[in-house]
Structure formats: C-alpha cells, structure tokens
Design an enzyme around this catalytic site. Structure first.
Site, mmCIF file in Angstrom:
data_model
loop_
_atom_site.group_PDB
_atom_site.id
_atom_site.type_symbol
_atom_site.label_atom_id
_atom_site.label_comp_id
_atom_site.label_asym_id
_atom_site.label_seq_id
_atom_site.Cartn_x
_atom_site.Cartn_y
_atom_site.Cartn_z
ATOM 1 N N CYS A 278 0.826 -1.207 0.000
ATOM 2 C CA CYS A 278 0.000 0.000 0.000
ATOM 3 C C CYS A 278 0.866 1.265 0.000
ATOM 4 C CB CYS A 278 -0.972 -0.041 1.177
ATOM 5 S SG CYS A 278 -2.383 1.071 0.977
ATOM 6 N N HIS A 373 -3.918 -5.168 0.110
ATOM 7 C CA HIS A 373 -3.621 -5.716 1.437
ATOM 8 C C HIS A 373 -3.692 -7.239 1.440
ATOM 9 C CE1 HIS A 373 -3.724 -1.955 3.946
ATOM 10 N NE2 HIS A 373 -4.237 -1.526 2.805
ATOM 11 N N GLU A 375 -2.647 -9.238 3.625
ATOM 12 C CA GLU A 375 -2.914 -9.808 4.950
ATOM 13 C C GLU A 375 -4.402 -10.066 5.151
ATOM 14 O OE1 GLU A 375 -4.146 -5.777 5.375
ATOM 15 O OE2 GLU A 375 -2.272 -6.567 4.569
#
Length: 411
Positions: A278, A373, A375
């Site tokens: 990001c 993202h 994650e």
C-alpha cells in the site's frame, strides 16, 4: 432526512453531515457526540467493520459504509488491527440495535463512544456514495449535540458549519505516517508450526500505519519480525542484520514522505530484499523514480479484482488507498531514478476495474510491492501467496550470498 436548505431543519438531537460542496444530510447521532472533520471516503466491504475502524490508514478520514447494516456482530478483543479506532468519523445507514455473535464482548456504538469517534446514522448512504463517486472524495464534517449551538446560544447555520469544513486541511499534501507509527520497536516471533523454533528469516518492518495481521502473516511463515518506528534510521536497520526489509501501509500523501523514500533507497542500495504494501508500494514507486497521484475516490473494501500479470491469475483483494503510482503498464522499463540506477522494473498487478497500478516488480534487484492488502483482515485470502514470495526472495538472497562467500573463500 437528506439534503436540506435551512438551519431550522435540524435540532441538537440530530447529527448533521456537511460536505464541502454544500450537500447536507441530517440523521441520528451514532457513537460519540461532538464534531469531527476530515476527508470523507467510502468502503464497499460487507464485513470486517472492526478491522476497518482500527486500520491506521484511515487516519483523518470519515468512513461511509456502503453496506447498510453495521454492528450486528458487535466488537471483540481479537479482531482490531491496532490499539485504537483511527477513523475520524463514521457514517452508517442502519446500525444494529442488537449484537448477535458468540465472540462479541461489546457493542460497536459503545466502542465508538469509548474512543470519542463522532458518527451519524439513518441517512441515505446510497445517495451519498453515488455523489462521492461522481464528484470525488472531499472534505466533510459531522456535527452533533452541543456543537450545533453557537456561542450566542442560537442554532448554528449551515453556512457556519460549511466554513468549518472548508477550513479543514486537504488530504493531498498531508504527511501522516509519523502520527500513526509505533513509538517503540517490538518483535513478533515465529508462530503456528514455527513457534518455538529458530526463525526462517528476520524482517525489519517499518511501521507507517501497519495492521497487526501483517507481521502475523510473516510470523506464520517462520519469520521473526522487528516492527520499527517510522523514525528508524538505516543504521538501526543494519544493526538487526535482517534478511529482508518491509514497508507497511499507512495514511497520507506519498509525496510528503521524502525521508522515507531516502531511507528506502539506502535499503535498495544495500541489496536487502524488499517488500512493500500500500503506502510501501507508493514509496517504492517514488524510490524508483515514478510519480504518484490522487485517485478520484480511491479503492476501499474487500472485493477489488486484481490481475497478477506474472501468472495471469485474478484475485479478489482488500484495498484501502486514495493515491496510486504512475507507471507504464504492459512493458518492462528502466527505473527512471538516477539514470536507471535500480535496473529494470515492470507493473506486476493491475486493478481490473480501472487499470490502476496495483504492484511493482523489480527485475535486477530483489524488490517488489503491491498496492492492496494481502494480509486480508478483513477480506479474502487470494493474495496470501505474496508473503510466500517475500520469504522465497529472502531465502534466495541468502543462498546467493552464501555461495558468493564460499567462492570468495576458495579463491
């Protein structure tokens, strides 16, 4: 109620949302009463509101949830992505009057009150989001309670509220990563099947607004992760003797991060394998010599389709960004900085909705990044393979270094 024309259309029992272009929405207070201002953005996620609220990348932003029913599952102590709620304000259509989830230990409304987050509910969020998609994100303010009364004891006018909104700083030009970064370094040890074992690799992770799940994903793969403040120097990174360096997500304008770009260039010059997410992707872009720009309304949610150009696969991904890298898609080019100092690079991922650059891959140095993202907290796990790529990159670099040392020793 929605757009109004006169101050008499609301009372101190209401909450008032004012956009900088003059649109006004009147609804009910949600969370804390008071005043908040910031850039108003929207998230298309249908789930994961607790992770959204606690994502530091939402610092100074008022978040509108496009999904109408929010708060059904309450809040718990396991899902936050940081130690507090970071959004500047919260806009929902229909907050749940009850909580129904076995993991819940509180209500969302109480959590908002506890962290002083001013919100508004029971407005037409569909109309609001359609307007933001057309006009672009902008500054806004939410006002409720006593702040709707002026110093003279009379109700404030829309014009006075609008003046406050227009006095709010623009997101473009703001450097915010220092205010969301950790004050002190901490370590996340290998987890899962790697718990209690020597780390597979050691990572120096610069916290520019990191989400808790990110170092956890690395720990699940056997990494020891040193999460470091944004004020960390290159010399402090060197002292850790890391196998790789990571730059996290974070808020603000990447053009206001010259010190982080300078730090990253030292990391690249030293040959450390690098992975950025990001804000970290935008910083890699800048370090390589590309520009960045502000998107009209950004990507926020957990349902963005992205194509990995290195494999041809399409993944559904979690996003939260309002800026993007300006780099050519479909060709491998010399990185513009310093006459091609970092060799060749190509755009590795693109957003299939609007062709925004979603990833960079260096050819001649061990560095890559993605704008979204992986994650995935909350969100799909389609992009989890990127953490495996990072571990593989570190292992390959270590093997190459060991081979070179052995060759030199024999010579």
């Amino acid at each position: 109620m929605n757009q109004i024309d006169s101050a008499s259309a609301f009372t101190t029992d209401d909450a008032v949302l004012v956009l900088e272009d003059g649109q006004v929405y009147v609804g009910e207070p949600y969370g804390a009463r008071g005043e908040t201002r910031g850039e108003i953005v929207f998230s298309t996620a249908m789930t994961g509101y607790q992770e959204t609220l606690t994502d530091p990348s939402y610092d100074r932003q008022i978040v509108v949830q496009t999904f109408p029913h929010i708060g059904d599952t309450g809040v718990n102590d396991e899902d936050p992505e940081s130690s507090r709620i970071w959004v500047a304000g919260y806009v929902v259509r229909d907050p749940s009057p009850t909580v129904s989830n076995w993991r819940a230990d509180g209500t969302l409304d109480d959590a908002l009150v506890a962290d002083g987050i001013v919100g508004i509910s029971h407005i037409d969020t569909r109309k609001l989001v359609r307007h933001l998609r057309d006009a672009g994100v902008m500054r806004a303010g939410i006002f409720s309670g006593d702040v709707l009364v002026g110093a003279d004891g009379e109700p404030r006018t829309i014009e006075s509220l609008l003046d406050d909104v227009r006095a709010t700083p623009q997101m473009k030009g703001m450097g915010l990563y220092d205010e969301v970064s950790t004050d002190k370094a901490y370590v996340i040890e290998p987890a899962g099947e790697f718990e209690g074992h020597e780390p597979v690799a050691t990572v120096a992770a610069i916290d520019l607004g990191i989400k808790a799940m990110t170092p956890h994903r690395m720990a699940e793969r056997g990494c020891r992760v040193h999460v470091l403040p944004s004020t960390t120097t290159f010399e402090q990174i060197e002292e850790l003797n890391p196998d790789g360096v990571f730059f996290s997500n974070g808020p603000g304008d990447p053009e206001q991060a010259d010190d982080m770009v300078a730090l990253l260039r030292r990391v690249l010059d030293a040959g450390y394998p690098f992975f950025g997410i990001c804000f970290g992707n935008q910083l890699l872009g800048r370090a390589l010599g590309f520009g960045t720009y502000k998107l009209k309304f950004g990507h926020r949610g957990v349902n963005q389709p992205v194509k990995d150009l290195t494999t041809g696969k399409v993944e559904v991904t979690a996003h939260n960004h309002g800026f993007a890298v300006d780099a050519p898609i479909g060709e491998t080019v010399d990185a513009p900085y310093d006459g091609g100092r970092y060799g060749k690079v190509f755009v590795s991922h693109v957003d299939l909705n609007d062709d925004v650059v979603e990833g960079l891959q260096c050819v001649d140095i061990p560095a890559f990044s993605v704008q979204y993202h992986p994650e995935a907290a909350a969100g799909p796990h389609d992009a989890a393979y990127l953490f495996d790529r990072f571990v593989a990159m570190m292992n390959d670099a270590n093997a190459k270094n060991a081979k070179e040392e052995s060759t030199n020793a024999q010579a």
